[in-house]
Motif scaffolding. Structure first.
Motif, short mmCIF file in Angstrom:
data_model
loop_
_atom_site.label_atom_id
_atom_site.label_comp_id
_atom_site.label_asym_id
_atom_site.label_seq_id
_atom_site.Cartn_x
_atom_site.Cartn_y
_atom_site.Cartn_z
N CYS A 23 0.84 -1.21 0.00
CA CYS A 23 0.00 0.00 0.00
C CYS A 23 0.87 1.26 0.00
CB CYS A 23 -0.90 -0.05 1.23
SG CYS A 23 -1.82 1.44 1.60
N ILE A 24 1.30 1.68 -1.19
CA ILE A 24 2.05 2.94 -1.27
C ILE A 24 1.44 3.84 -2.34
CG2 ILE A 24 4.28 2.26 -0.28
CD1 ILE A 24 5.20 1.91 -3.23
N GLY A 25 1.88 5.09 -2.32
CA GLY A 25 1.39 6.05 -3.31
C GLY A 25 0.07 6.69 -2.89
N GLN A 26 -0.35 6.45 -1.65
CA GLN A 26 -1.63 7.03 -1.17
C GLN A 26 -1.40 8.37 -0.48
OE1 GLN A 26 -4.57 5.30 -1.62
NE2 GLN A 26 -3.37 3.72 -2.66
N GLY A 27 -0.20 8.56 0.03
CA GLY A 27 0.09 9.82 0.74
C GLY A 27 1.35 10.45 0.20
N LYS A 28 1.92 11.38 0.98
CA LYS A 28 3.07 12.14 0.50
C LYS A 28 4.07 12.28 1.64
CE LYS A 28 3.51 16.45 -2.05
NZ LYS A 28 4.26 17.17 -1.03
N VAL A 29 5.34 12.01 1.35
CA VAL A 29 6.38 12.18 2.36
C VAL A 29 6.50 13.66 2.70
CG1 VAL A 29 8.88 11.96 2.69
CG2 VAL A 29 7.62 10.13 1.58
N ALA A 30 6.73 13.98 3.98
CA ALA A 30 6.85 15.40 4.38
C ALA A 30 7.99 16.05 3.60
CB ALA A 30 7.16 15.48 5.88
N ASN A 40 13.04 7.33 1.51
CA ASN A 40 12.36 6.37 0.63
C ASN A 40 10.96 6.10 1.19
OD1 ASN A 40 11.41 4.13 -0.70
ND2 ASN A 40 13.04 2.75 -0.01
N PRO A 41 9.90 6.41 0.40
CA PRO A 41 8.53 6.27 0.93
C PRO A 41 8.12 4.82 1.17
CG PRO A 41 8.49 6.99 -1.37
CD PRO A 41 9.94 6.95 -0.96
N ASP A 42 8.79 3.91 0.46
CA ASP A 42 8.35 2.52 0.52
C ASP A 42 9.03 1.77 1.67
OD1 ASP A 42 7.16 0.17 -0.02
OD2 ASP A 42 8.37 -0.33 -1.78
N GLN A 43 8.80 2.25 2.88
CA GLN A 43 9.35 1.56 4.05
C GLN A 43 8.19 1.39 5.04
OE1 GLN A 43 13.65 2.59 4.94
NE2 GLN A 43 12.90 4.56 4.20
N SER A 295 5.63 4.35 8.53
CA SER A 295 5.48 4.38 7.08
C SER A 295 5.50 5.86 6.69
CB SER A 295 4.16 3.70 6.70
OG SER A 295 3.91 3.89 5.33
N PRO A 296 6.48 6.30 5.89
CA PRO A 296 6.72 7.75 5.72
C PRO A 296 5.65 8.55 4.97
CG PRO A 296 8.66 6.47 5.07
CD PRO A 296 7.54 5.50 5.25
N GLU A 297 4.80 7.88 4.17
CA GLU A 297 3.82 8.68 3.42
C GLU A 297 2.72 9.18 4.35
OE1 GLU A 297 4.12 7.18 -1.18
OE2 GLU A 297 2.46 6.42 0.01
N GLY A 302 -0.83 15.37 8.02
CA GLY A 302 0.56 15.17 8.46
C GLY A 302 0.74 13.91 9.29
N ASN A 303 -0.19 12.97 9.20
CA ASN A 303 -0.08 11.71 9.92
C ASN A 303 0.12 10.56 8.93
OD1 ASN A 303 -0.57 12.93 12.48
ND2 ASN A 303 -2.76 13.04 11.98
N SER A 304 0.83 9.52 9.36
CA SER A 304 1.14 8.42 8.45
C SER A 304 -0.12 7.74 7.93
CB SER A 304 2.00 7.38 9.18
OG SER A 304 2.16 6.23 8.38
#
Ligand code: GLN
Length: 323
Positions: A23-30, A40-43, A295-297, A302-304
Motif C-alpha cells: 500500500c504505497i502512493g496514497q500519501g506524500k512524504v513530508a 524512501n517512501p516505501d518503508q 510508514s513515511p507517506e 501530516g499523519n502516516s
C-alpha cells in the motif's frame, strides 16, 4: 499476556503487515523539512512490546527514522516530573482542531497554546525544560544551557528505550532550523505574551534537535512501555512518572496526539497515540502493550497514511482498545 495471547499478537501483526505491504502512493512524504523529503517512501515497520516482556517486530524495524513530534511525549513526561501542575498555567489541555503548526489560535488565546502536542505547546514545554539542569549527582539545579538540555533529553529517551544506539540527526536538525519560520514565529508570538522564558534561538534549536532524534520502531515501542505500565519502565523497574501523570499523558495523547485528526483516530483506533511527520505513530493499550508503526507517506493532516490503517486493523483484529 500468556503464550497463546503473544502468539495471537504475532499473527495479527504479521497479517496486517502483509495486508498493507504494497500500500504505497496514497500519501506524500513530508517535504517542508528538506532532509525528510529524501526518505524512501516505501518503508514499513511494526513493533509491539508487552509490559511483561514479549516483543515482536516485522518489516523495516531496524531502520531508524526521524521521530519528529513523537518526541513531544518524551519532553512532556520529563517536564511533568520536574515541574508538576505548574505546567498547566502556560499550556492548555484541549484539542486545537487546527493543524499542528497553526498560528491563528495563539493570538486570540494570548500566547497560551491549546495543548502540549501542537508545535506551540511543545515549544513551551521545551522552553521550560531549559530552566532545569542536573548536576553529576542527578540533582536538579538551576538554569540549563541548551547543550545540557539536549543531553538530558537524549539520555532520558535512551534509558526509556533501553538502548544506547539513539542519536540526534544533526543534518535533519540543521535542515529544520533553517526552514523553521513558523516555529520561530510561534515562539516569538508567545514570547511577546511572556510565555517563553529563554531565548527564542535556544528554544527552537533544542526543539528542532528533539524532533530530529532517530529511532526505529523497536526502540519506540520499548520507550513508550512506561505509559502502558502505570508510569514504571518495565525494562528497569524504575518509576518514570507517577500514575496520575501517566493517566494524564495518555488522556492528552487520546485527545490531542494526532492534532486535528485526533477525533478520527480515537474513532478508528481507540487508543492513546502520538504521531510525527517522519511517518511514525506510537500507541498504547494501558496495562498491556505499546505498538509503534512507521510508514513515511503522510495524509493531509501530516499523519502516516498506512500507519493509521495498520493501527485501525490492529485494535479491530485484536478486539481490544480502551473502549
Ligand atoms: N519538527 C516538526 C515541526 O515542528 C514536527 C511536526 C510534526 O511531527 N507534526 O514542524
Amino acid at each position: 499476556m500468556n503464550i497463546q495471547e503473544n502468539h495471537n499478537l504475532e499473527i495479527i501483526v504479521s497479517n496486517i503487515y502483509k495486508r498493507y505491504r504494497e500500500c504505497i502512493g496514497q500519501g506524500k512524504v513530508a517535504d517542508y523539512i528538506p532532509t525528510l523529503s529524501t526518505v524512501n517512501p516505501d518503508q514499513f515497520a511494526i513493533s509491539v512490546a508487552t509490559v511483561d516482556g514479549f516483543q515482536y517486530s516485522i518489516g523495516d524495524y531496524t531502520t531508524g527514522f526521524s521521530i519528529q513530534s513523537i518526541s513531544k511525549v518524551f519532553t512532556l513526561a520529563m517536564l511533568s516530573s520536574l515541574m508538576g501542575d505548574d505546567i498547566w498555567k502556560s499550556v492548555g489541555r484541549e484539542p486545537s482542531g487546527n493543524s499542528f503548526n497553526s498560528l491563528v489560535q495563539l493570538e486570540y488565546e494570548k500566547g497560551i497554546p491549546r495543548n502540549p502536542f501542537i508545535n506551540a505547546g511543545a515549544i513551551v514545554i521545551t522552553d521550560r525544560l531549559l530552566n532545569y539542569s542536573k548536576n553529576e549527582n542527578n540533582q536538579v539545579t538551576g538554569l540549563s544551557t541548551r547543550g545540557r538540555a539536549k543531553e538530558s533529553i537524549l539520555n532520558f529517551v535512551k534509558e526509556l528505550a533501553g538502548s544506547d544506539d539513539i542519536e540526534y540527526d544533526k543534518i535533519t536538525a540543521q535542515s529544520e532550523i533553517l526552514t523553521a519560520e513558523r516555529n520561530f514565529a510561534l515562539a516569538h508570538l508567545m514570547k511577546s505574551f511572556g510565555n517563553i522564558e529563554n531565548s527564542v534561538n535556544d528554544v527552537i534549536n533544542t526543539y528542532c534537535h528533539q524532533c530530529s532524534i532517530t529511532m526505529n520502531t523497536q526502540q519506540l515501542a520499548a520507550a513508550f512501555l512506561f505509559l502502558a505500565n502505570g508510569g514504571i519502565n518495565p525494562l528497569t523497574g524504575k518509576e518514570v512518572i507517577g500514575k496520575r501523570n501517566t493517566k494524564r499523558i495518555n488522556a492528552l495523547m487520546m485527545t490531542c496526539g494526532l492534532y486535528n485528526e485526533s477525533g478520527d483516530f480515537a474513532y478508528r483506533v481507540g487508543l492513546p497515540g502520538k504521531s510525527g511527520v517522519g511517518g511514525g505513530i506510537v500507541a498504547v493499550i494501558p496495562g498491556k502493550l505499546s505498538i509503534a508503526v512507521w510508514s513515511p507517506e503522510l495524509n493531509s493532516n501530516g499523519n502516516s497514511y498506512r500507519g493509521i490503517k495498520a493501527l485501525e486493523d490492529f485494535t479491530t483484529d485484536l478486539g481490544i482498545s480502551v473502549f
